[in-house]
Design a protein around this motif. Structure first.
Motif, PDB file in Angstrom:
ATOM      1  N   PHE A  79      52.587  50.389 157.033  1.00  0.00           N
ATOM      2  CA  PHE A  79      53.395  51.556 157.377  1.00  0.00           C
ATOM      3  C   PHE A  79      54.708  51.522 156.627  1.00  0.00           C
ATOM      4  CE2 PHE A  79      56.563  53.696 160.169  1.00  0.00           C
ATOM      5  CZ  PHE A  79      56.055  54.980 160.076  1.00  0.00           C
ATOM      6  N   PHE A  80      55.016  52.607 155.939  1.00  0.00           N
ATOM      7  CA  PHE A  80      56.283  52.774 155.244  1.00  0.00           C
ATOM      8  C   PHE A  80      57.218  53.555 156.164  1.00  0.00           C
ATOM      9  CE2 PHE A  80      53.475  51.724 151.853  1.00  0.00           C
ATOM     10  CZ  PHE A  80      54.263  51.112 150.895  1.00  0.00           C
ATOM     11  N   ALA A  81      58.228  52.883 156.692  1.00  0.00           N
ATOM     12  CA  ALA A  81      59.184  53.502 157.617  1.00  0.00           C
ATOM     13  C   ALA A  81      60.257  54.223 156.816  1.00  0.00           C
ATOM     14  CB  ALA A  81      59.792  52.443 158.534  1.00  0.00           C
ATOM     15  N   MET A  82      59.953  55.436 156.418  1.00  0.00           N
ATOM     16  CA  MET A  82      60.854  56.213 155.573  1.00  0.00           C
ATOM     17  C   MET A  82      61.701  57.153 156.420  1.00  0.00           C
ATOM     18  SD  MET A  82      58.302  57.059 152.377  1.00  0.00           S
ATOM     19  CE  MET A  82      57.385  58.259 153.278  1.00  0.00           C
ATOM     20  N   ALA A  83      62.888  57.420 155.925  1.00  0.00           N
ATOM     21  CA  ALA A  83      63.773  58.378 156.597  1.00  0.00           C
ATOM     22  C   ALA A  83      63.353  59.787 156.209  1.00  0.00           C
ATOM     23  CB  ALA A  83      65.221  58.135 156.191  1.00  0.00           C
ATOM     24  N   GLY A  84      63.342  60.670 157.178  1.00  0.00           N
ATOM     25  CA  GLY A  84      63.022  62.071 156.927  1.00  0.00           C
ATOM     26  C   GLY A  84      64.106  62.950 157.512  1.00  0.00           C
ATOM     27  N   GLU A  85      63.887  64.234 157.473  1.00  0.00           N
ATOM     28  CA  GLU A  85      64.863  65.157 158.041  1.00  0.00           C
ATOM     29  C   GLU A  85      64.918  64.985 159.556  1.00  0.00           C
ATOM     30  OE1 GLU A  85      64.944  69.263 156.963  1.00  0.00           O
ATOM     31  OE2 GLU A  85      64.193  68.814 154.954  1.00  0.00           O
ATOM     32  N   GLY A  86      66.044  64.510 160.035  1.00  0.00           N
ATOM     33  CA  GLY A  86      66.250  64.403 161.469  1.00  0.00           C
ATOM     34  C   GLY A  86      65.599  63.224 162.160  1.00  0.00           C
ATOM     35  N   ARG A  87      64.842  62.385 161.442  1.00  0.00           N
ATOM     36  CA  ARG A  87      64.249  61.218 162.096  1.00  0.00           C
ATOM     37  C   ARG A  87      64.008  60.107 161.091  1.00  0.00           C
ATOM     38  NH1 ARG A  87      58.782  63.243 164.792  1.00  0.00           N
ATOM     39  NH2 ARG A  87      60.399  64.154 166.018  1.00  0.00           N
ATOM     40  N   SER A  88      63.899  58.923 161.640  1.00  0.00           N
ATOM     41  CA  SER A  88      63.678  57.744 160.815  1.00  0.00           C
ATOM     42  C   SER A  88      62.316  57.147 161.142  1.00  0.00           C
ATOM     43  CB  SER A  88      64.764  56.706 161.097  1.00  0.00           C
ATOM     44  OG  SER A  88      64.415  55.466 160.524  1.00  0.00           O
ATOM     45  N   GLY A  89      61.617  56.692 160.133  1.00  0.00           N
ATOM     46  CA  GLY A  89      60.338  56.030 160.355  1.00  0.00           C
ATOM     47  C   GLY A  89      60.468  54.783 161.202  1.00  0.00           C
ATOM     48  N   ASN A  90      61.673  54.198 161.231  1.00  0.00           N
ATOM     49  CA  ASN A  90      61.909  53.007 162.049  1.00  0.00           C
ATOM     50  C   ASN A  90      61.623  53.269 163.523  1.00  0.00           C
ATOM     51  OD1 ASN A  90      62.719  51.664 159.758  1.00  0.00           O
ATOM     52  ND2 ASN A  90      64.896  51.744 160.233  1.00  0.00           N
ATOM     53  N   SER A  91      61.806  54.494 163.983  1.00  0.00           N
ATOM     54  CA  SER A  91      61.598  54.806 165.394  1.00  0.00           C
ATOM     55  C   SER A  91      60.123  54.764 165.792  1.00  0.00           C
ATOM     56  CB  SER A  91      62.216  56.166 165.745  1.00  0.00           C
ATOM     57  OG  SER A  91      61.604  57.187 164.998  1.00  0.00           O
TER      58      SER A  91
ATOM     59  N   LEU B  78      53.628  51.756 166.792  1.00  0.00           N
ATOM     60  CA  LEU B  78      52.569  51.314 165.875  1.00  0.00           C
ATOM     61  C   LEU B  78      52.240  49.844 166.085  1.00  0.00           C
ATOM     62  CD1 LEU B  78      53.571  53.204 162.627  1.00  0.00           C
ATOM     63  CD2 LEU B  78      51.490  53.539 163.970  1.00  0.00           C
ATOM     64  N   TYR B  79      53.244  49.033 166.335  1.00  0.00           N
ATOM     65  CA  TYR B  79      53.010  47.616 166.610  1.00  0.00           C
ATOM     66  C   TYR B  79      52.145  47.462 167.857  1.00  0.00           C
ATOM     67  CZ  TYR B  79      53.785  42.625 166.989  1.00  0.00           C
ATOM     68  OH  TYR B  79      53.590  41.263 167.055  1.00  0.00           O
ATOM     69  N   GLU B  80      52.456  48.241 168.875  1.00  0.00           N
ATOM     70  CA  GLU B  80      51.668  48.198 170.114  1.00  0.00           C
ATOM     71  C   GLU B  80      50.222  48.634 169.885  1.00  0.00           C
ATOM     72  OE1 GLU B  80      54.079  50.636 172.652  1.00  0.00           O
ATOM     73  OE2 GLU B  80      55.423  48.964 173.163  1.00  0.00           O
ATOM     74  N   LYS B  81      49.975  49.420 168.839  1.00  0.00           N
ATOM     75  CA  LYS B  81      48.621  49.875 168.500  1.00  0.00           C
ATOM     76  C   LYS B  81      47.922  48.933 167.517  1.00  0.00           C
ATOM     77  CE  LYS B  81      49.754  54.679 169.360  1.00  0.00           C
ATOM     78  NZ  LYS B  81      50.053  55.982 168.783  1.00  0.00           N
ATOM     79  N   GLY B  82      48.593  47.840 167.124  1.00  0.00           N
ATOM     80  CA  GLY B  82      47.936  46.838 166.296  1.00  0.00           C
ATOM     81  C   GLY B  82      48.399  46.720 164.860  1.00  0.00           C
ATOM     82  N   VAL B  83      49.300  47.591 164.418  1.00  0.00           N
ATOM     83  CA  VAL B  83      49.822  47.502 163.049  1.00  0.00           C
ATOM     84  C   VAL B  83      50.758  46.301 162.974  1.00  0.00           C
ATOM     85  CG1 VAL B  83      51.141  48.660 161.237  1.00  0.00           C
ATOM     86  CG2 VAL B  83      49.619  49.990 162.710  1.00  0.00           C
ATOM     87  N   ARG B  84      50.605  45.485 161.937  1.00  0.00           N
ATOM     88  CA  ARG B  84      51.436  44.295 161.781  1.00  0.00           C
ATOM     89  C   ARG B  84      52.172  44.252 160.452  1.00  0.00           C
ATOM     90  NH1 ARG B  84      50.684  44.627 166.334  1.00  0.00           N
ATOM     91  NH2 ARG B  84      49.929  43.063 167.792  1.00  0.00           N
TER      92      ARG B  84
END
Length: 78
Positions: free
Chosen positions: A43-55, A60-66
């Motif tokens: 997963f690429f946590a990129m910043a977008g308009e009004g939100r950040s991928g970091n959020s 995603l971690y809870e769904k199994g992404v590591r």
């Protein structure tokens, strides 16, 4: 085409916050709603308009992404 997470880190000149195993990545993910294969996604946590991928990292971690690509100043909040 598949790459190991170590190979991807070298390609993008990245470093690990935590590295447990050298996972094979088959899926590049930029939209958390499109998750299909958590074990082999990056997963690429990129910043977008009004939100950040970091959020979306926690859910995603809870769904199994590591495997995540985050900004240099990223801090994990428990």
């Amino acid at each position: 085409m598949s790459y190991s997470i170590s190979d991807i880190a070298k390609i993008i000149n990245g470093s690990f916050l935590q590295h447990v195993e050298d996972t094979i990545i088959d899926t590049l993910l930029t939209d958390s709603r499109k998750l299909l294969l958590p074990n082999s996604s990056l997963f690429f946590a990129m910043a977008g308009e009004g939100r950040s991928g970091n959020s979306f990292i926690k859910s995603l971690y809870e769904k199994g992404v590591r495997n995540f690509v985050v900004e240099k100043d990223f801090r994990y909040a428990k």
